[in-house]
Design a protein around this motif. Structure first.
Motif, short mmCIF file in Angstrom:
data_model
loop_
_atom_site.label_atom_id
_atom_site.label_comp_id
_atom_site.label_asym_id
_atom_site.label_seq_id
_atom_site.Cartn_x
_atom_site.Cartn_y
_atom_site.Cartn_z
N ILE A 234 75.05 -15.37 80.18
CA ILE A 234 74.40 -16.63 79.79
C ILE A 234 73.01 -16.34 79.25
CG2 ILE A 234 73.87 -18.99 80.51
CD1 ILE A 234 75.60 -18.31 83.07
N GLU A 235 72.82 -16.68 77.99
CA GLU A 235 71.54 -16.40 77.34
C GLU A 235 70.85 -17.73 77.01
OE1 GLU A 235 72.01 -13.03 74.48
OE2 GLU A 235 70.94 -14.43 73.17
N VAL A 236 69.55 -17.68 76.91
CA VAL A 236 68.80 -18.89 76.53
C VAL A 236 68.02 -18.59 75.26
CG1 VAL A 236 66.84 -20.36 77.19
CG2 VAL A 236 68.58 -19.79 78.89
N VAL A 237 68.06 -19.51 74.31
CA VAL A 237 67.23 -19.33 73.13
C VAL A 237 66.50 -20.65 72.85
CG1 VAL A 237 69.07 -19.91 71.45
CG2 VAL A 237 67.17 -18.48 70.75
N ILE A 238 65.24 -20.53 72.49
CA ILE A 238 64.46 -21.74 72.17
C ILE A 238 64.77 -22.14 70.73
CG2 ILE A 238 62.14 -22.74 71.95
CD1 ILE A 238 62.63 -22.00 74.82
N HIS A 239 65.16 -23.39 70.61
CA HIS A 239 65.53 -23.94 69.30
C HIS A 239 64.94 -25.35 69.28
CE1 HIS A 239 67.87 -25.61 66.09
NE2 HIS A 239 68.67 -26.29 66.88
N SER A 240 63.72 -25.46 68.72
CA SER A 240 62.93 -26.66 68.99
C SER A 240 63.47 -27.91 68.31
CB SER A 240 61.47 -26.42 68.61
OG SER A 240 61.39 -26.17 67.23
N GLN A 241 64.35 -27.76 67.31
CA GLN A 241 64.85 -28.96 66.62
C GLN A 241 65.95 -29.67 67.41
OE1 GLN A 241 64.88 -25.81 65.10
NE2 GLN A 241 62.91 -26.10 64.06
N SER A 242 66.54 -29.01 68.41
CA SER A 242 67.64 -29.59 69.20
C SER A 242 68.78 -30.13 68.31
CB SER A 242 67.16 -30.73 70.10
OG SER A 242 66.25 -30.26 71.05
N VAL A 243 69.12 -29.34 67.33
CA VAL A 243 70.24 -29.72 66.44
C VAL A 243 71.49 -28.94 66.84
CG1 VAL A 243 71.07 -29.36 64.08
CG2 VAL A 243 68.91 -30.55 64.48
N ILE A 244 71.30 -27.66 67.14
CA ILE A 244 72.40 -26.87 67.72
C ILE A 244 72.33 -27.09 69.22
CG2 ILE A 244 73.31 -24.56 68.15
CD1 ILE A 244 72.27 -23.73 65.47
N HIS A 245 73.39 -27.64 69.79
CA HIS A 245 73.32 -28.01 71.21
C HIS A 245 73.69 -26.87 72.15
CE1 HIS A 245 72.07 -31.77 69.88
NE2 HIS A 245 73.21 -32.10 69.32
N SER A 246 74.36 -25.88 71.63
CA SER A 246 74.62 -24.59 72.29
C SER A 246 75.70 -23.84 71.53
CB SER A 246 74.99 -24.73 73.78
OG SER A 246 73.80 -24.87 74.54
N MET A 247 75.94 -22.58 71.93
CA MET A 247 76.85 -21.73 71.16
C MET A 247 77.66 -20.83 72.07
SD MET A 247 74.17 -20.54 68.20
CE MET A 247 72.59 -20.74 69.00
N VAL A 248 78.81 -20.39 71.53
CA VAL A 248 79.62 -19.41 72.25
C VAL A 248 79.86 -18.23 71.31
CG1 VAL A 248 81.82 -18.95 73.39
CG2 VAL A 248 80.81 -21.23 73.53
#
Ligand code: NDP
Ligand code: MG
Length: 389
Positions: A234-248
């Motif tokens: 489980i990785e965390v990445v900062i994505h400030s636009q909150s457009v990609i809600h998460s990825m696999v």
């Protein structure tokens, strides 16, 4: 027609769920609503949606609710025990868990025992007792469909996929209102700053958790139990636009992402309607409004909660339950301006060192660890207040 019970109908998730349900009266029917103490809103919701039952968990509000709904065919109950019984009623098929904190755990367990399908927003349930909750759900053949936007994204990416072919999951984080800030700034921030989330409008507790990145820490733990992952997957990445809600990311290196505008009504609707996708008229994502999507590493040094949550996950057993309890105590204090922003992490860490590790806790152990952790955290708070004066 799906017959829905909403636990925590007066909150941010609860009220948005009622908007979703109200827009699709042909698909959803409200069977039960629960609130803690916001009697006025519960009464208003009950008059509008005409559920079979309402439960107000703060017993002092019973009379107010009962009197207001006297002329309607709505049964009124009070207290946590009633909630755990009503949630098992035959007429209910889906339970939306939208209570905040540890307080939501027992009613979700009861709903699982009752064989209800669960739409789960209350992440603390999985943080505290994920192993037991998922075990019980498997025994009862109950589906748990995440409402948390990151986990909904992952769940959507996983449709048609095999968990054995997953290399890792990437949780996106907006970074919250203090993205890029350093300790010298954070030391002075107050609850009113922390409540101003740039992308999401949420309840008070999760807003503070988002500002302190504890929310992402809790979500790492939530993801582990929901999807059966190893910690390092489980990785965390900062994505400030909150457009990609998460990825696999799968074992062939291919990555699937789920995207959309940040609007909790989408994951709520998805969880309630699953496995259908139902149309709606919500605003669409236009890529031209987002000419660049950005990604950066999380600052584990400044936002220590992320590291502390990972540590709790690593320790396992009751450690995440202790983390959660201490966090609930310090967040409550921070909301009342009784503790500093950075001090919250210190107190959580100290609490985690006090409560003995139980490797394979029972539900009673969780109950006990939660209580102990709250006592220690409260002690630490008192001491720090004394040292100020
Ligand atoms: P809110 O604080 O807005 O609402 C909480 C709800 O729980 C209210 O209905 C409240 O009743 C009820 N409640 C509070 N304390 C108790 C208690 N002791 N016993 C029974 N019911 C209680 O929270 P949110 O809607 O923001 O969050 C709910 C859950 O969903 C949290 O676990 C959060 O982490 C998760 N979540 C929320 C998101 C969001 O956008 N808000 C996004 C993703 C996850 P009353 O109003 O009467 O006090
Ligand atoms: Mg989330």
């Amino acid at each position: 027609m799906k017959r829905i019970a909403i636990l925590g109908s007066t909150g941010s998730v609860g009220t948005q769920a009622l908007e979703v349900i109200g827009a699709h009266p042909d698909l959803f029917e409200v069977e039960m609503l629960s609130a803690h103490s916001n009697a006025a809103l519960l009464i208003e919701q009950a008059r509008k949606f005409k559920p079979n039952a309402v439960v107000v968990t703060d017993e002092s509000k019973y009379k107010e609710v009962k009197d207001a709904l006297m002329m309607l065919p709505i049964k009124v109950f009070a207290g946590q025990k009633s909630l755990q019984e009503v949630v098992k009623w035959e007429a209910i098929d889906t339970v939306l868990g939208a209570i905040v904190g540890f307080a939501g755990l027992h009613s979700i367990m009861a709903a699982i025992d009752g064989g209800k399908r669960i739409a789960l927003a209350n992440k603390e349930t999985l943080v505290v007792a994920g192993e037991l909750v998922m075990q019980r759900a498997a025994e009862k053949n109950v589906a748990i469909i995440p409402v948390d936007s990151e986990h909904s994204a992952i769940f959507q990416c996983m449709v048609g996929e095999d968990i054995a072919r997953v290399e890792k999951m990437i949780l996106t984080a907006s970074g919250g209102p203090f993205l890029g800030r350093k300790p010298n700034y954070l030391v002075n921030v107050k609850a009113s700053h922390a409540l101003q989330h740039p992308n999401w409008n949420m309840g008070a507790k999760i807003s503070i958790d988002s500002a302190s990145l504890m929310n992402k820490g809790l979500e790492i733990i939530e993801a582990k139990w929901l999807f059966g992952l190893r910690n390092e997957q489980i990785e965390v990445v900062i994505h400030s636009q909150s457009v990609i809600h998460s990825m696999v990311q799968f074992t062939d290196g291919s990555i699937k992402a789920q995207m959309g505008l940040p609007d909790m009504k989408l994951p709520i609707q998805y969880a309630l309607a699953f496995p259908q996708r139902i149309p709606n008229a919500y605003k669409r994502l236009d890529f031209k409004d987002f000419p660049s999507l950005t990604f950066e590493a999380a600052d584990y040094k400044t936002f220590r909660n992320l590291a502390i949550a990972r540590e709790a996950l690593q320790r396992g057993g009751n450690a995440p339950c202790v983390l959660n309890a201490a966090n609930e105590v310090v967040v409550h204090a921070f909301l009342q301006n009784k503790v500093g922003f950075l001090e919250m992490s210190e107190m959580i860490e100290k609490t985690m060192d006090m409560v003995p590790l139980i490797e394979h806790p029972t539900m009673d152990d969780y109950e006990q660890s939660d209580k102990e952790a709250r006592e220690y955290a409260t002690e630490f708070l008192k001491k720090s207040q004394l040292s100020i004066y």
